[in-house]
Design a protein around this motif. Structure first.
Motif, PDB file in Angstrom:
ATOM      1  N   PRO A   1      26.569  66.448  38.574  1.00 56.98           N
ATOM      2  CA  PRO A   1      26.186  66.416  37.152  1.00 56.98           C
ATOM      3  C   PRO A   1      26.509  65.068  36.509  1.00 56.98           C
ATOM      4  N   THR A   2      25.626  64.632  35.624  1.00 55.89           N
ATOM      5  CA  THR A   2      25.808  63.348  34.967  1.00 55.89           C
ATOM      6  C   THR A   2      25.300  63.437  33.533  1.00 55.89           C
ATOM      7  N   LEU A   3      25.802  62.586  32.682  1.00 57.15           N
ATOM      8  CA  LEU A   3      25.325  62.568  31.294  1.00 57.15           C
ATOM      9  C   LEU A   3      24.286  61.469  31.079  1.00 57.15           C
ATOM     10  N   ASP A   4      23.844  60.838  32.194  1.00 52.03           N
ATOM     11  CA  ASP A   4      22.906  59.713  32.099  1.00 52.03           C
ATOM     12  C   ASP A   4      21.711  60.007  31.215  1.00 52.03           C
ATOM     13  N   ASN A   5      21.140  61.223  31.369  1.00 52.79           N
ATOM     14  CA  ASN A   5      19.933  61.556  30.613  1.00 52.79           C
ATOM     15  C   ASN A   5      20.170  61.468  29.120  1.00 52.79           C
TER      16      ASN A   5
ATOM     17  N   ARG B   1      10.291  59.086  32.296  1.00 54.97           N
ATOM     18  CA  ARG B   1      10.967  59.745  31.180  1.00 54.97           C
ATOM     19  C   ARG B   1      11.451  61.152  31.527  1.00 54.97           C
ATOM     20  N   ALA B   2      11.344  61.544  32.788  1.00 53.02           N
ATOM     21  CA  ALA B   2      11.660  62.922  33.147  1.00 53.02           C
ATOM     22  C   ALA B   2      13.084  63.311  32.755  1.00 53.02           C
ATOM     23  N   GLY B   3      14.025  62.396  32.974  1.00 48.56           N
ATOM     24  CA  GLY B   3      15.421  62.688  32.653  1.00 48.56           C
ATOM     25  C   GLY B   3      15.607  62.919  31.167  1.00 48.56           C
ATOM     26  N   VAL B   4      15.036  62.004  30.353  1.00 45.32           N
ATOM     27  CA  VAL B   4      15.148  62.136  28.902  1.00 45.32           C
ATOM     28  C   VAL B   4      14.482  63.428  28.442  1.00 45.32           C
ATOM     29  N   GLY B   5      13.331  63.732  29.038  1.00 44.73           N
ATOM     30  CA  GLY B   5      12.613  64.973  28.700  1.00 44.73           C
ATOM     31  C   GLY B   5      13.484  66.186  28.922  1.00 44.73           C
TER      32      GLY B   5
END
Lengths: 291, 319
Positions: free
Chosen positions: A66-70, A254-258
């Motif tokens: 798990p990461t908070l990158d998005n 943009r998948a991560g931001v989405g």
């Protein structure tokens, strides 16, 4: 301690219950519960996936690292895009808060006389409201667009907020709940010389707080999830859900931001429901349609 | 309790004054209740402006040709004739809508009740959690686009990936571009989101059933939960059951957003086209407002008619 924790899971003893049937019914509940919950769990997992996990093959359901990158990317995107991303959030918050609060107040003000008094037209008005529960807003979409353009509200937030203030389900539920407020306290307030407006605001309203929360939880997700429909054209008036649509159309980059935005859109109404659940259930107990 | 105070005065009036006093009496009534009208007015003005008048307007416009630019031209029943005789796509939309309604309406209604009924047996904390799980999808915003990922047509789609790994299929299936599957998928997702207001009403109704009734029933010879359900639970929940029926029926005829999100607009060969998407097509894209109004009027009659009929049937249950 252990027994206390386990007692949560113990089924309440009831009359006429065979163990086998109970087991089978709970199995059914569990299976369908999993079906209901999977997409929600997936959304939560996705938001914390690093990019390589989002595009791994074969696709993986749960997040491994798990990461908070998005969410960081989202913050960066907020600062850089043509219309600042925070604008979409501010618009959605504004529409949702004004629309929900206004709806609760207007619907309550209309529900109080209908619930407590008989006067010329009161029953006719209420039966029109009940009738309007029987068709969806799609029916009125075309004339509404014309009404909006006559009023000059196309491309303003008013086009989203104002119609939602007079939503009929809210009035119906509020009226049913208000019928329970005892007449005695209204009489007492009247004898003390309170005006009708004061009685409404200071006697009735505090007594129907569970119903406020119910109207809120029913109205909030609709406005919160609004994409502006056919009314909003200007980019700086658009909503969060519209932005989510744009981001997901932005493809792989943009998948991560989405995924992060999807989580935000989903989680806010759900948290609200968790907080207000017991009040909502109390209100819904009076929701029945009588003849 | 308010009207009583006015009665004695009018009774005492002489006979010959009775005729003109009917109006005077109504005026007096209106004046005496003025505070209530004032309290209701903000809501009612908006309600009439955005709900009642549009329905009437929609009905009237359905007899006109109107494109927002020219003045409306009266054409009688032409719009309706075109709708039912000349518009094949509308007939597909109508067929799909009825199919949606016939499947999702009853299934979601029964599901709402069944799960509320099972959940009611749980202890309060678990009950609250399960309520959230089942109600969650209906308030999760437009998160149903997740289903796009699940039914995605390439091998990255979860369903395809899963079936490929099991060896059931050899190449990915284009779920959402295939006429055979797309309608079923829209129905599944619609059902997933359909445990909404009526589900909560049922949960609440079940919690408020008088427990002494159930105990009395057991003494009187009710032997199992099914008898209890049929003879005690269902009859005491009739108002909620009627309310739930209205909510589910209206929603089951209004399928549109999910169809557009999953199957596209327009969908492959109109396989997931509904009356509402047809209405959107003419109302917001082609701007044939008169024709769109005719579609809206048909939709209105479908929804209200089905609701009224169901109400009549439900009223008979337990009589």
């Amino acid at each position: 301690m252990a027994t206390k924790a386990l007692s949560v899971f113990r089924i309440q003893r009831r009359l006429n219950r065979s163990f086998t049937v109970t087991f089978l019914l709970f199995l059914l509940l569990g299976l369908f519960g999993a079906f209901m919950a999977l997409p929600l769990i997936y959304t939560i997992n996705n938001a914390f996936k690093p990019l390589d996990e989002l595009f791994i093959f074969p696709p993986r359901f749960f997040v491994v690292n798990p990461t908070l990158d998005n969410f960081y990317d989202l913050v960066v995107l907020m600062g850089n895009s043509w219309v600042p991303f925070s604008r979409y959030i501010a618009n959605t918050l504004f529409i949702t808060i004004v629309g929900t609060a206004g709806h609760v107040i207007l619907a309550s003000a209309a529900a109080y006389p209908l619930a407590k008094y008989r006067f010329p037209g009161s029953q006719a008005l209420f039966s029109i409201v009940v009738l309007s529960l029987m068709f969806s807003p799609h029916v009125t979409a075309v004339p509404n667009y014309m009404v909006m353009s006559w009023l000059g509200w196309i491309d303003t937030h008013a086009s989203l907020i104002v119609p939602s203030l007079a939503w009929s389900l809210g009035l119906f539920l509020m009226k049913q709940f208000m019928e329970q407020v005892p007449d005695a306290i209204l009489e007492a307030a009247k004898i003390d010389g309170a005006s009708e407006y004061r009685i409404f605001w200071q006697v009735v309203m505090p007594n129907v707080r569970p119903a406020w929360l119910t109207l809120m939880i029913l109205q909030f997700p609709i406005l919160w999830g609004s994409d502006g429909g056919s009314f909003i054209y200007s980019e700086d008036l658009k909503t969060l859900n519209y932005a989510l649509g744009q981001i997901t159309q932005g493809g792989i980059a943009r998948a991560g931001v989405g995924a992060a935005v999807a989580l935000i859109i989903m989680i806010v109404p759900m948290i609200l429901f968790v907080i207000s659940q017991s009040n909502v259930i109390r209100t819904m107990a009076t929701s029945g349609l009588k003849d | 309790m308010q009207t009583d105070s006015a009665k004695p005065q009018t009774m005492a009036l002489p006979m010959q004054l009775n005729k003109p006093s009917r109006w005077a009496q109504l005026k007096k009534e209106l004046y005496r209740n003025r505070h209530y009208y004032i309290l209701m007015s903000p809501y009612m003005i908006l309600f009439f402006l955005f709900t009642v008048i549009p329905v009437v307007l929609s009905f009237l416009l359905s007899f006109f040709y109107f494109n927002l630019l020219e003045f409306p031209r009266f054409i009688g029943w032409d719009n309706y004739a075109r709708l039912f005789l000349n518009d094949d796509v509308f007939l597909i939309a109508l067929k799909n809508t009825l199919l949606f309604a016939v499947i999702t309406g009853p299934v979601s209604y029964i599901a709402c009740f069944l799960f509320a009924w099972i959940i009611n047996e749980l202890s309060p904390k678990i009950r609250a959690f399960m309520t959230l799980v089942f109600y969650g999808p209906s308030i999760s915003g437009n998160v149903f686009f997740i289903w796009l990922v699940i039914f995605s047509g390439d091998s990255y789609g979860y369903l395809n990936g899963f079936l490929l790994r099991l060896g059931i299929i050899l190449e990915p299936i284009q779920w959402l571009q295939n006429e055979d599957y797309v309608l079923a998928i829209v129905i599944i997702v619609q059902l997933w989101m359909s445990l909404g207001t009526s589900f909560l009403a049922f949960i609440a109704g079940l919690q408020n059933i008088d427990q002494t009734l159930i105990e009395a029933g057991a003494v009187d010879g009710i032997k199992n939960r099914w008898q209890e359900l049929w003879y005690i639970v269902l009859p005491s929940m009739k108002p909620q059951l009627m309310f739930g029926a209205v909510m589910q029926i209206t929603a089951s005829f209004a399928v549109a957003e999910i169809s557009i999100a999953l199957a596209g607009f327009p969908s492959v060969n109109y396989a997931a086209h509904t009356v509402v998407t047809h209405l959107m097509d003419f109302g917001t894209i082609r701007f044939e407002m008169g024709y769109a109004s005719a579609i809206a009027t048909v939709l209105f009659l479908l929804m209200v008619g089905t609701n009224k009929m169901t109400q009549k049937l439900l009223r008979k249950v337990g009589e």
